[in-house]
Design a protein around this motif. Structure first.
Motif, PDB file in Angstrom:
ATOM      1  N   ASP A 156      11.560   7.688   4.503  1.00 52.15           N
ATOM      2  CA  ASP A 156      12.270   8.981   4.547  1.00 52.15           C
ATOM      3  C   ASP A 156      11.427  10.024   5.273  1.00 52.15           C
ATOM      4  O   ASP A 156      11.907  10.750   6.135  1.00 52.15           O
ATOM      5  N   LYS A 157      10.157  10.067   4.881  1.00 53.52           N
ATOM      6  CA  LYS A 157       9.269  11.087   5.461  1.00 53.52           C
ATOM      7  C   LYS A 157       9.085  10.854   6.962  1.00 53.52           C
ATOM      8  O   LYS A 157       9.158  11.799   7.753  1.00 53.52           O
ATOM      9  N   ALA A 158       8.847   9.603   7.320  1.00 50.38           N
ATOM     10  CA  ALA A 158       8.626   9.300   8.739  1.00 50.38           C
ATOM     11  C   ALA A 158       9.891   9.573   9.541  1.00 50.38           C
ATOM     12  O   ALA A 158       9.849  10.103  10.654  1.00 50.38           O
ATOM     13  N   SER A 167       5.833  -4.196   2.245  1.00 52.75           N
ATOM     14  CA  SER A 167       5.429  -3.403   3.415  1.00 52.75           C
ATOM     15  C   SER A 167       6.535  -2.458   3.841  1.00 52.75           C
ATOM     16  O   SER A 167       7.709  -2.753   3.668  1.00 52.75           O
ATOM     17  N   ASP A 168       6.102  -1.349   4.418  1.00 53.36           N
ATOM     18  CA  ASP A 168       7.078  -0.456   5.030  1.00 53.36           C
ATOM     19  C   ASP A 168       6.524   0.023   6.353  1.00 53.36           C
ATOM     20  O   ASP A 168       5.317  -0.076   6.604  1.00 53.36           O
ATOM     21  N   ASN A 169       7.404   0.531   7.234  1.00 55.63           N
ATOM     22  CA  ASN A 169       6.907   1.123   8.476  1.00 55.63           C
ATOM     23  C   ASN A 169       7.116   2.634   8.459  1.00 55.63           C
ATOM     24  O   ASN A 169       7.519   3.246   9.427  1.00 55.63           O
ATOM     25  N   GLY A 170       6.830   3.212   7.310  1.00 55.65           N
ATOM     26  CA  GLY A 170       7.013   4.643   7.106  1.00 55.65           C
ATOM     27  C   GLY A 170       5.804   5.461   7.511  1.00 55.65           C
ATOM     28  O   GLY A 170       5.049   5.096   8.413  1.00 55.65           O
ATOM     29  N   ILE A 171       5.580   6.531   6.795  1.00 52.41           N
ATOM     30  CA  ILE A 171       4.626   7.551   7.209  1.00 52.41           C
ATOM     31  C   ILE A 171       3.165   7.109   7.098  1.00 52.41           C
ATOM     32  O   ILE A 171       2.312   7.562   7.842  1.00 52.41           O
ATOM     33  N   GLY A 172       2.859   6.181   6.161  1.00 52.63           N
ATOM     34  CA  GLY A 172       1.475   5.719   6.004  1.00 52.63           C
ATOM     35  C   GLY A 172       0.576   6.778   5.398  1.00 52.63           C
ATOM     36  O   GLY A 172       1.017   7.897   5.099  1.00 52.63           O
ATOM     37  N   MET A 173      -0.680   6.400   5.181  1.00 53.98           N
ATOM     38  CA  MET A 173      -1.634   7.347   4.589  1.00 53.98           C
ATOM     39  C   MET A 173      -2.922   7.349   5.396  1.00 53.98           C
ATOM     40  O   MET A 173      -3.352   6.302   5.872  1.00 53.98           O
ATOM     41  N   ASN A 174      -3.541   8.503   5.541  1.00 55.82           N
ATOM     42  CA  ASN A 174      -4.871   8.543   6.130  1.00 55.82           C
ATOM     43  C   ASN A 174      -5.915   8.442   5.014  1.00 55.82           C
ATOM     44  O   ASN A 174      -5.561   8.335   3.831  1.00 55.82           O
ATOM     45  N   SER A 193      -6.749  11.012  -2.334  1.00 58.93           N
ATOM     46  CA  SER A 193      -6.140  12.017  -3.216  1.00 58.93           C
ATOM     47  C   SER A 193      -4.849  11.519  -3.858  1.00 58.93           C
ATOM     48  O   SER A 193      -4.584  11.791  -5.017  1.00 58.93           O
ATOM     49  N   ASP A 194      -4.021  10.775  -3.130  1.00 60.04           N
ATOM     50  CA  ASP A 194      -2.720  10.394  -3.687  1.00 60.04           C
ATOM     51  C   ASP A 194      -2.783   9.162  -4.573  1.00 60.04           C
ATOM     52  O   ASP A 194      -2.034   9.040  -5.528  1.00 60.04           O
ATOM     53  N   ILE A 195      -3.654   8.234  -4.229  1.00 55.08           N
ATOM     54  CA  ILE A 195      -3.705   7.001  -5.022  1.00 55.08           C
ATOM     55  C   ILE A 195      -4.738   7.110  -6.150  1.00 55.08           C
ATOM     56  O   ILE A 195      -4.574   6.542  -7.210  1.00 55.08           O
ATOM     57  N   ILE A 254      -3.457  11.292 -10.428  1.00 48.51           N
ATOM     58  CA  ILE A 254      -2.093  11.155 -10.914  1.00 48.51           C
ATOM     59  C   ILE A 254      -1.247  12.279 -10.360  1.00 48.51           C
ATOM     60  O   ILE A 254      -1.434  13.438 -10.684  1.00 48.51           O
ATOM     61  N   ALA A 255      -0.356  11.908  -9.459  1.00 48.40           N
ATOM     62  CA  ALA A 255       0.418  12.943  -8.790  1.00 48.40           C
ATOM     63  C   ALA A 255       1.748  13.182  -9.479  1.00 48.40           C
ATOM     64  O   ALA A 255       2.124  14.291  -9.768  1.00 48.40           O
ATOM     65  N   ARG A 256       2.433  12.105  -9.763  1.00 50.15           N
ATOM     66  CA  ARG A 256       3.824  12.313 -10.169  1.00 50.15           C
ATOM     67  C   ARG A 256       3.919  12.862 -11.589  1.00 50.15           C
ATOM     68  O   ARG A 256       3.202  12.461 -12.492  1.00 50.15           O
ATOM     69  N   SER A 257       4.826  13.802 -11.712  1.00 52.57           N
ATOM     70  CA  SER A 257       4.943  14.484 -12.990  1.00 52.57           C
ATOM     71  C   SER A 257       5.376  13.512 -14.077  1.00 52.57           C
ATOM     72  O   SER A 257       4.974  13.631 -15.216  1.00 52.57           O
ATOM     73  N   PHE A 286       3.040   3.605  -8.373  1.00 52.21           N
ATOM     74  CA  PHE A 286       2.175   2.585  -7.805  1.00 52.21           C
ATOM     75  C   PHE A 286       1.390   1.806  -8.863  1.00 52.21           C
ATOM     76  O   PHE A 286       1.216   0.596  -8.772  1.00 52.21           O
ATOM     77  N   TYR A 287       0.921   2.518  -9.882  1.00 51.95           N
ATOM     78  CA  TYR A 287       0.059   1.879 -10.888  1.00 51.95           C
ATOM     79  C   TYR A 287       0.728   0.716 -11.604  1.00 51.95           C
ATOM     80  O   TYR A 287       0.055  -0.146 -12.149  1.00 51.95           O
ATOM     81  N   SER A 288       2.063   0.708 -11.618  1.00 51.42           N
ATOM     82  CA  SER A 288       2.745  -0.381 -12.324  1.00 51.42           C
ATOM     83  C   SER A 288       2.412  -1.739 -11.707  1.00 51.42           C
ATOM     84  O   SER A 288       2.587  -2.771 -12.344  1.00 51.42           O
TER      85      SER A 288
HETATM   86  P1  ADP Z   1       4.854   9.104  -6.685  1.00 54.23           P
HETATM   87  O1  ADP Z   1       5.482   8.117  -5.766  1.00 54.23           O
HETATM   88  O2  ADP Z   1       5.753   9.547  -7.779  1.00 54.23           O
HETATM   89  O3  ADP Z   1       4.238  10.297  -6.011  1.00 54.23           O
HETATM   90  P2  ADP Z   1       2.860   7.038  -6.998  1.00 54.23           P
HETATM   91  O4  ADP Z   1       1.712   6.916  -7.929  1.00 54.23           O
HETATM   92  O5  ADP Z   1       3.773   5.872  -6.923  1.00 54.23           O
HETATM   93  O6  ADP Z   1       3.640   8.353  -7.439  1.00 54.23           O
HETATM   94  O7  ADP Z   1       2.331   7.346  -5.570  1.00 54.23           O
HETATM   95  C1  ADP Z   1       1.405   8.379  -5.366  1.00 54.23           C
HETATM   96  C2  ADP Z   1       1.439   8.845  -3.924  1.00 54.23           C
HETATM   97  O8  ADP Z   1       0.901   7.867  -3.045  1.00 54.23           O
HETATM   98  C3  ADP Z   1       2.811   9.119  -3.354  1.00 54.23           C
HETATM   99  O9  ADP Z   1       3.255  10.410  -3.687  1.00 54.23           O
HETATM  100  C4  ADP Z   1       2.581   8.986  -1.863  1.00 54.23           C
HETATM  101  O10 ADP Z   1       2.034  10.185  -1.346  1.00 54.23           O
HETATM  102  C5  ADP Z   1       1.561   7.915  -1.802  1.00 54.23           C
HETATM  103  N1  ADP Z   1       2.191   6.621  -1.535  1.00 54.23           N
HETATM  104  C6  ADP Z   1       2.492   5.658  -2.425  1.00 54.23           C
HETATM  105  N2  ADP Z   1       3.083   4.602  -1.824  1.00 54.23           N
HETATM  106  C7  ADP Z   1       3.151   4.921  -0.508  1.00 54.23           C
HETATM  107  C8  ADP Z   1       3.651   4.263   0.666  1.00 54.23           C
HETATM  108  N3  ADP Z   1       4.212   3.061   0.610  1.00 54.23           N
HETATM  109  N4  ADP Z   1       3.538   4.905   1.851  1.00 54.23           N
HETATM  110  C9  ADP Z   1       2.973   6.134   1.918  1.00 54.23           C
HETATM  111  N5  ADP Z   1       2.494   6.799   0.878  1.00 54.23           N
HETATM  112  C10 ADP Z   1       2.581   6.208  -0.333  1.00 54.23           C
END
Ligand code: ADP
Length: 637
Positions: free
Chosen positions: A42-44, A74-81, A87-89, A92-95, A128-130
Motif C-alpha cells: 500500500d505504502k509503495a 515476501s512482498d515487493n512493497g516499501i521495504g525498510m532501511n 526502530s520498527d522491529i 513495540i509500535a502498534r497500539s 510481526f512478533y507472532s
Molecule cells: P504493525 O504492523 O501494527 O505496525 P508490526 O510489529 O507487525 O506492527 O510491525 C512493526 C513495523 O515494522 C510496521 O509498522 C512496519 O513499519 C514495519 N514492517 C513490518 N513488516 C513489514 C514489511 N513487510 N515491509 C515493510 N515494513 C514492515
C-alpha cells in the motif's frame, strides 16, 4: 558490518510469550505477516503515484522449503532501511500490541496469568512478533524502495538480534521463518492456502504460492493465487459469508469476533461511493476518549488504498466506527493534504454520519439490549456528538440514555421516555448532576420532588451538564437542574409553596441578613426554600452558574478555576431553623448566631457530598454542642 543489539524490555517480554505460547490457533501469524506485506505494498503503491520508478507488479509471495525447513513471506512493497529495522522491529509500535501487554499485566495482577495469555494473542494480533510462535529463528531480508542497500535482520526471539548487510535484487521485504519442530505442518501448501482463504482473502494483492501437482503421474510445479482479492465491499452482501465479514472487520479494527453492527452503504448521484462500516461490540483496550484512532476507516479510490488516516471522512465523535470507504469521484493521485476540506470528503462525511445515526436509532427502537450494550461502551461519544454536531443534534439527543431517581440502578431511559411518563401537570424536565447515583440519591435537593412524586434524571458523567445546556428544551419542556435556580411546579402546589416561602422571608428578614453577613462571600444569597421537606438547608447554584459538581470537574482540570458562590436555602419548617429564629428574637446579638450560620453552611456542603472548608473547626464546634447537650441530659436525670 554486523551489529548485535538487545531488544527493548517490553519486546523481550512479548517474545517470551510468543516462544512459550501454547495458543492453539497459531495460524494467525500468517494473517499478521500478510497484512504487514499488504501494508508495505500500500505504502509503495501510494508513493509510486509521484515516483513511478517504485511501481511494480505488486504481489505477495509465500515460499515453503521442506528441506531447509523454512517458510518465507515476501512482498515487493516499501521495504525498510537500517534505521527503520531498528526502530520498527525492535520496539513495540502498534497500539494493539501495547494494549495486549497491558492486558497481560492486568491479568497477572488478578493472579490468573496462565490462561489469559494464549487467548489474548488471538484477540489482539501482535503483528510481526507472532512469527515466533512457529519459528525458532526469523530472518528479515529487506531493501527500501529507492535505496540500493539491503539488510538482513536475524533473531531467535530471545534477547538480541543482529543486523548485517545483505543482498536483495529489488525493493521489498522477505520474512524467513525457520520453523519449530511442532510447526512443520505450516510448510504444507494446502494448509497455508486454507489459512489465506480464511483470514486474508480480501487482501487486494495476489498472494502467490508455488506447489507441485501430479498430472498423469508427472509432477509439475504450479504457481497459484491463494486469495480471491475481491474487494469485499464491492461484492453483493448475500455472497459474502459471515466469516469473511468478520475477518475483514478484524483486519481493519484489530478486534476479534463479531462486530455489533455491519452497515453497507452505496451512494449514487452527485457523489458516488461505497462504504462498508462496522460498529464494534466493545471499545478496544486502547480506546481513549478524545484521542483519535487513525486506522479505523480506510479510504480507497476506485479500489486503490489511499490512506487509513483521513480525519475528515467521519465526524470525530464517530471515531469508534471502522470500515472502508471507496470513492469513485476523487482523483487517484490525491495527496493527503488535499483530502482536508475536500468537498467530496465532506459529502461522504455527511452521508455516513446520517446513516450511522439512523442505524443507531433503529437499534434503539428494535433491539434495546444491543443498543444499551453499545451505549455502555460509546455513549460518551454520542454526548460529544450532541455537543459538536449541530445538524444532527436532535437525532443524537434522542439516543441519550440516563438513569432516573425513581428507576432502579442500571435502568436507563431516553429523554422521550421520561417526557412521555411525565404527569400532565409537570412543567419542566428535572435533572440533577453529581458524581454518582449514591450521592445523588441522598441529595436534599430531591426532597420535594420525591414527595410530589416527580421523577428526576440522574446525570453522573461530567460531560452531561455541557450536553444538557446544549439541548436546553426537549419537546417544549425546559430541562431544569434541580440543584440550580428555582424549581417550578404545577400551579396547584406552586402557589401554596410560594406563599409559604414568602411568608417565611417576610417574617425573618433580619435573621436572613445576619446569616448572609456571617457567611460573607461564601454565598451569593440566603433565602427560604420550598424544595426541602426533611433537611434544614441546602446549597443551590444560581440559574446560569455552573453546578457544584461542574465546579469540581472544572477545578480538577484547572486548579485556578474560579469559585462561583451559591445560594444557601433554608427550610422554614425545620426545627433547627425554627430554633434559630427563636434565639434571634430573644437575643439578636448572640455570638452563637454567626457561628451557627457557618455550621448550617457546612451541613449543606456535607449533605451534598462536598468537602467543607475547615473540618477541624466543624468538629470542634459539634463537639462543644454535643458536650452541652449531654450535660443537659445528665443534669436532667
Ligand atoms: P504493525 O504492523 O501494527 O505496525 P508490526 O510489529 O507487525 O506492527 O510491525 C512493526 C513495523 O515494522 C510496521 O509498522 C512496519 O513499519 C514495519 N514492517 C513490518 N513488516 C513489514 C514489511 N513487510 N515491509 C515493510 N515494513 C514492515
Amino acid at each position: 558490518m554486523e551489529n548485535n543489539m538487545q531488544f527493548k524490555a517490553e519486546v523481550q517480554q512479548l517474545l517470551q510469550l510468543m516462544i512459550h505460547s501454547v495458543y492453539s490457533n497459531k495460524d494467525i501469524f500468517i494473517r499478521e505477516l500478510v497484512a504487514n506485506a499488504a501494508d508495505a505494498i500500500d505504502k509503495a503503491r501510494f508513493e509510486s503515484l509521484s515516483k513511478p520508478e517504485f511501481a511494480q507488479k505488486w504481489e505477495i509471495r509465500i515460499d515453503s522449503d521442506e528441506k531447509a525447513n523454512t517458510l518465507a513471506i515476501s512482498d515487493n512493497g516499501i521495504g525498510m532501511n537500517y534505521d527503520e529495522l531498528v526502530s520498527d522491529i525492535g520496539t513495540i509500535a502498534r497500539s494493539g500490541t501495547k494494549a495486549f501487554i497491558e492486558a497481560m499485566k492486568n491479568a497477572k495482577k488478578d493472579g490468573e496469568n496462565a490462561p489469559a495469555g494464549p487467548e489474548l494473542i488471538g484477540q489482539f494480533g501482535v503483528g510481526f512478533y507472532s512469527s515466533f510462535m512457529v519459528a525458532d529463528r526469523v530472518d528479515i531480508i529487506t531493501r527500501k524502495a529507492g535505496s540500493d542497500k539491503a539488510w538482513k535482520w536475524s533473531s531467535d526471539g530471545k534477547e538480541a538480534y543482529t543486523i548485517e548487510e545483505a543482498q536483495r535484487d529489488s525493493q521489498g521485504t522477505t520474512i524467513v521463518m525457520h520453523m519449530k519442530e511442532d510447526a512443520r505442518s505450516y510448510l504444507d501448501y494446502w494448509k497455508v492456502s486454507s489459512i489465506i482463504k480464511k483470514y486474508s482473502d480480501f487482501i487486494e494483492y495476489p498472494v502467490m504460492m508455488r506447489h507441485t501437482v501430479k498430472k498423469d503421474d508427472k509432477e509439475t510445479v504450479e504457481d497459484s493465487t491463494l486469495n480471491s482479492m475481491k474487494a469485499i465491499w464491492l461484492r453483493p452482501e448475500s455472497e459474502v459469508t459471515a466469516e469473511e465479514f468478520n475477518s475483514f472487520y478484524t483486519h481493519l479494527s484489530g478486534q476479534v469476533g463479531e462486530p455489533l453492527k455491519r452497515i453497507s452503504y452505496s451512494a449514487e448521484g452527485t457523489s458516488e461511493f461505497k462504504a462498508l462500516l462496522f460498529l464494534p461490540a466493545r471499545a478496544p483496550f486502547d480506546f481513549q476518549f478524545g484521542e483519535r484512532r487513525t486506522n479505523g476507516l480506510h479510504l480507497y479510490v476506485r479500489r486503490v488504498f489511499i490512506t487509513d488516516n483521513c480525519p475528515g471522512l467521519l465526524p470525530d465523535y464517530l471515531r469508534f466506527v471502522s470500515g472502508v470507504v471507496d470513492s469513485s469521484d476523487l482523483p487517484l493521485n490525491i495527496s493527503r493534504e488535499m483530502l482536508q476540506d475536500n468537498p467530496q470528503i465532506l459529502k461522504i462525511n455527511k452521508n455516513l454520519a446520517k446513516r450511522i445515526i439512523s442505524e443507531l436509532t433503529k437499534m434503539l427502537e428494535n433491539d434495546r439490549e444491543k443498543y444499551e450494550q453499545f451505549y455502555k461502551e460509546f455513549g460518551r461519544l454520542i454526548k460529544e456528538g450532541v455537543h459538536m454536531d449541530f445538524a444532527n443534534r436532535e437525532k443524537l439527543q434522542n439516543l441519550l440514555l440516563f438513569e432516573t431517581m425513581n428507576g432502579p440502578k442500571g435502568k436507563l431511559v431516553t429523554l422521550k421516555e421520561y417526557r412521555d411518563a411525565m404527569p400532565a401537570l409537570q412543567q419542566e424536565i428535572y435533572y440533577i448532576t453529581g458524581d454518582s447515583r449514591e450521592t445523588l440519591e441522598t441529595s436534599p435537593h430531591l426532597e420535594i420532588l420525591r414527595k410530589e412524586n416527580y421523577d428526576v434524571l440522574f446525570m453522573t458523567d461530567p460531560i452531561d451538564e455541557w450536553v444538557i445546556s446544549e439541548i436546553g428544551t426537549y419537546d417544549g419542556k425546559k430541562l431544569k437542574s434541580v440543584n440550580k435556580g428555582d424549581v417550578k411546579f404545577d400551579e396547584s402546589i406552586q402557589k401554596e409553596l410560594e406563599e409559604k416561602t414568602k411568608k417565611a422571608a417576610d417574617e425573618n428578614k433580619p435573621l436572613v441578613e445576619l446569616i448572609k453577613k456571617a457567611l460573607g462571600t461564601k454565598v451569593k444569597d440566603v433565602r427560604f426554600s420550598s424544595r426541602l421537606t426533611e433537611s434544614a438547608c441546602c446549597l443551590v447554584s444560581d440559574e446560569y452558574d455552573p453546578s457544584a459538581y461542574m465546579q469540581r470537574v472544572l477545578k480538577a482540570m484547572d486548579r485556578n478555576a474560579p469559585n462561583v458562590a451559591r445560594i444557601l436555602e433554608l427550610n422554614p419548617d425545620h426545627p433547627l431553623v425554627v430554633a434559630m429564629k427563636k434565639l434571634y428574637e430573644k437575643s439578636p446579638d448572640n455570638a452563637k448566631l454567626p457561628e451557627f450560620s457557618e455550621m448550617l453552611y457546612d451541613q449543606a456542603l456535607l449533605a451534598e457530598g462536598s468537602p467543607i472548608p475547615d473540618p477541624l473547626l466543624f468538629t470542634r464546634r459539634t463537639a462543644s454542642l454535643m458536650t452541652l447537650g449531654m450535660e443537659k441530659e445528665a443534669s436532667a436525670e
